[in-house]
Write a protein that holds these residues in place. Structure first.
Motif, PDB file in Angstrom:
ATOM      1  N   ARG A  62       0.769  -1.186  -0.068  1.00  0.00           N
ATOM      2  CA  ARG A  62      -0.047   0.063   0.035  1.00  0.00           C
ATOM      3  C   ARG A  62       0.894   1.039  -0.113  1.00  0.00           C
ATOM      4  O   ARG A  62       0.782   2.323  -0.595  1.00  0.00           O
ATOM      5  N   LYS A  63       2.052   1.247   0.858  1.00  0.00           N
ATOM      6  CA  LYS A  63       2.919   2.232   0.900  1.00  0.00           C
ATOM      7  C   LYS A  63       4.390   1.770   0.923  1.00  0.00           C
ATOM      8  O   LYS A  63       4.709   0.776   1.766  1.00  0.00           O
ATOM      9  N   VAL A  64       5.239   2.412   0.491  1.00  0.00           N
ATOM     10  CA  VAL A  64       6.574   2.034   0.489  1.00  0.00           C
ATOM     11  C   VAL A  64       7.557   3.332   0.737  1.00  0.00           C
ATOM     12  O   VAL A  64       7.484   4.375  -0.174  1.00  0.00           O
ATOM     13  N   ILE A  65       8.376   3.376   1.562  1.00  0.00           N
ATOM     14  CA  ILE A  65       9.406   4.392   1.925  1.00  0.00           C
ATOM     15  C   ILE A  65      10.567   3.729   1.460  1.00  0.00           C
ATOM     16  O   ILE A  65      11.131   2.956   2.110  1.00  0.00           O
ATOM     17  N   ILE A  66      11.172   4.484   0.573  1.00  0.00           N
ATOM     18  CA  ILE A  66      12.510   4.201   0.214  1.00  0.00           C
ATOM     19  C   ILE A  66      13.707   5.286   0.809  1.00  0.00           C
ATOM     20  O   ILE A  66      13.493   6.239   0.637  1.00  0.00           O
ATOM     21  N   VAL A  67      14.570   4.572   1.397  1.00  0.00           N
ATOM     22  CA  VAL A  67      15.730   5.351   1.791  1.00  0.00           C
ATOM     23  C   VAL A  67      17.104   5.275   1.020  1.00  0.00           C
ATOM     24  O   VAL A  67      17.420   4.089   0.697  1.00  0.00           O
ATOM     25  N   ASP A  68      17.638   6.255   0.467  1.00  0.00           N
ATOM     26  CA  ASP A  68      18.629   5.990  -0.398  1.00  0.00           C
ATOM     27  C   ASP A  68      19.532   7.150  -0.222  1.00  0.00           C
ATOM     28  O   ASP A  68      19.254   8.341   0.239  1.00  0.00           O
ATOM     29  N   ALA A  69      20.755   7.081  -0.625  1.00  0.00           N
ATOM     30  CA  ALA A  69      21.778   8.220  -0.970  1.00  0.00           C
ATOM     31  C   ALA A  69      21.145   8.990  -2.054  1.00  0.00           C
ATOM     32  O   ALA A  69      20.844   8.466  -3.120  1.00  0.00           O
ATOM     33  N   ILE A  70      21.404  10.409  -2.080  1.00  0.00           N
ATOM     34  CA  ILE A  70      20.985  10.951  -3.378  1.00  0.00           C
ATOM     35  C   ILE A  70      21.957  12.477  -3.464  1.00  0.00           C
ATOM     36  O   ILE A  70      23.062  12.571  -2.720  1.00  0.00           O
ATOM     37  N   LEU A  71      22.121  12.779  -4.733  1.00  0.00           N
ATOM     38  CA  LEU A  71      22.828  13.931  -4.886  1.00  0.00           C
ATOM     39  C   LEU A  71      21.838  15.022  -5.268  1.00  0.00           C
ATOM     40  O   LEU A  71      21.202  14.946  -6.323  1.00  0.00           O
ATOM     41  N   ALA A  72      21.740  16.040  -4.408  1.00  0.00           N
ATOM     42  CA  ALA A  72      20.769  16.991  -4.758  1.00  0.00           C
ATOM     43  C   ALA A  72      21.383  18.534  -4.595  1.00  0.00           C
ATOM     44  O   ALA A  72      20.601  19.396  -4.603  1.00  0.00           O
ATOM     45  N   ASP A  73      22.684  18.450  -4.480  1.00  0.00           N
ATOM     46  CA  ASP A  73      23.398  19.924  -4.425  1.00  0.00           C
ATOM     47  C   ASP A  73      23.141  20.603  -3.214  1.00  0.00           C
ATOM     48  O   ASP A  73      22.826  21.753  -3.275  1.00  0.00           O
ATOM     49  N   SER A  74      23.101  19.830  -2.205  1.00  0.00           N
ATOM     50  CA  SER A  74      22.818  20.475  -0.871  1.00  0.00           C
ATOM     51  C   SER A  74      23.747  19.994   0.189  1.00  0.00           C
ATOM     52  O   SER A  74      24.746  19.046  -0.421  1.00  0.00           O
ATOM     53  N   PRO A  75      24.039  20.389   1.394  1.00  0.00           N
ATOM     54  CA  PRO A  75      24.891  20.124   2.185  1.00  0.00           C
ATOM     55  C   PRO A  75      24.993  18.640   2.600  1.00  0.00           C
ATOM     56  O   PRO A  75      23.769  17.743   2.623  1.00  0.00           O
ATOM     57  N   ALA A  76      26.166  17.829   2.702  1.00  0.00           N
ATOM     58  CA  ALA A  76      26.136  16.331   2.874  1.00  0.00           C
ATOM     59  C   ALA A  76      25.340  16.282   4.411  1.00  0.00           C
ATOM     60  O   ALA A  76      25.498  17.067   5.126  1.00  0.00           O
ATOM     61  N   GLY A  77      24.585  15.187   4.256  1.00  0.00           N
ATOM     62  CA  GLY A  77      23.623  14.898   5.537  1.00  0.00           C
ATOM     63  C   GLY A  77      22.245  15.439   5.632  1.00  0.00           C
ATOM     64  O   GLY A  77      21.459  14.910   6.277  1.00  0.00           O
ATOM     65  N   SER A  78      22.276  16.429   4.663  1.00  0.00           N
ATOM     66  CA  SER A  78      20.928  17.072   4.393  1.00  0.00           C
ATOM     67  C   SER A  78      19.796  15.847   4.150  1.00  0.00           C
ATOM     68  O   SER A  78      20.154  14.983   3.475  1.00  0.00           O
ATOM     69  N   VAL A  79      18.622  15.981   4.694  1.00  0.00           N
ATOM     70  CA  VAL A  79      17.771  14.946   4.309  1.00  0.00           C
ATOM     71  C   VAL A  79      16.546  15.515   3.398  1.00  0.00           C
ATOM     72  O   VAL A  79      15.986  16.531   3.948  1.00  0.00           O
TER      73      VAL A  79
END
Length: 161
Positions: A62-79
């Motif tokens: 019904r619902k899936v939460i995916i946790v992954d590393a991303i590159l979003a041009d923000s400070p490292a560790g930003s969520v």
């Protein structure tokens, strides 16, 4: 048919051998040591770098939460909390490539053509740069995003479980 059975699933992505890319797996490791791991309607799984196999993990949810590393041009560790439908519509967040060179967005676009997708939320943790050498170490800056990710995940599931 999915190997998972709960209607709500938390899937961590990444490679434990590529440093910061493994931060999604670190979140899963922490979650599996909490009371959430015993909830009947919740699966918490290490999905590694599964590529198209992700579609099997979505099946029947019904619902899936995916946790992954991303590159979003923000400070490292930003969520970042990213709606799956926003990824499908062209939001400019770029999850890291798996060893099969498919992003989560690529897999979801294929999935919407071949199956009914559940509600999907991506919790992306900024890693800053792509790791190019094998290491098991996750930088302290990226690890700072783990607690915030868990807080966001708890918010996501508190309204439905």
């Amino acid at each position: 048919m999915s190997i998972l059975h709960a209607p709500v699933r938390i899937l961590g992505f990444g490679s434990p051998l590529m440093g910061n890319d493994g931060v999604g797996l670190k979140v899963i490791e922490v979650l599996q040591k909490t009371e959430l791991a015993s909830l009947e309607d919740l699966d918490i799984e290490d999905a590694g770098v599964c590529g198209l196999d992700l579609l099997n993990l979505l099946d029947g949810a019904r619902k899936v939460i995916i946790v992954d590393a991303i590159l979003a041009d923000s400070p490292a560790g930003s969520v970042h909390r990213i709606e799956g439908r926003d990824l499908l519509n062209g939001t400019e967040f770029h999850p890291l490539l798996s060893v099969h060179d498919l992003t989560i967005t690529d897999v979801l676009k294929i999935g919407e053509q071949v199956q009914t997708l559940p509600e999907i939320v991506v919790i992306g943790i900024e890693i800053g740069v792509v790791v190019t050498e094998a290491t098991r170490e996750i930088s302290p800056e990226v690890l700072e995003g783990v607690d915030e990710s868990i807080r966001l995940i708890r918010e996501e599931i508190s309204s439905i479980l």
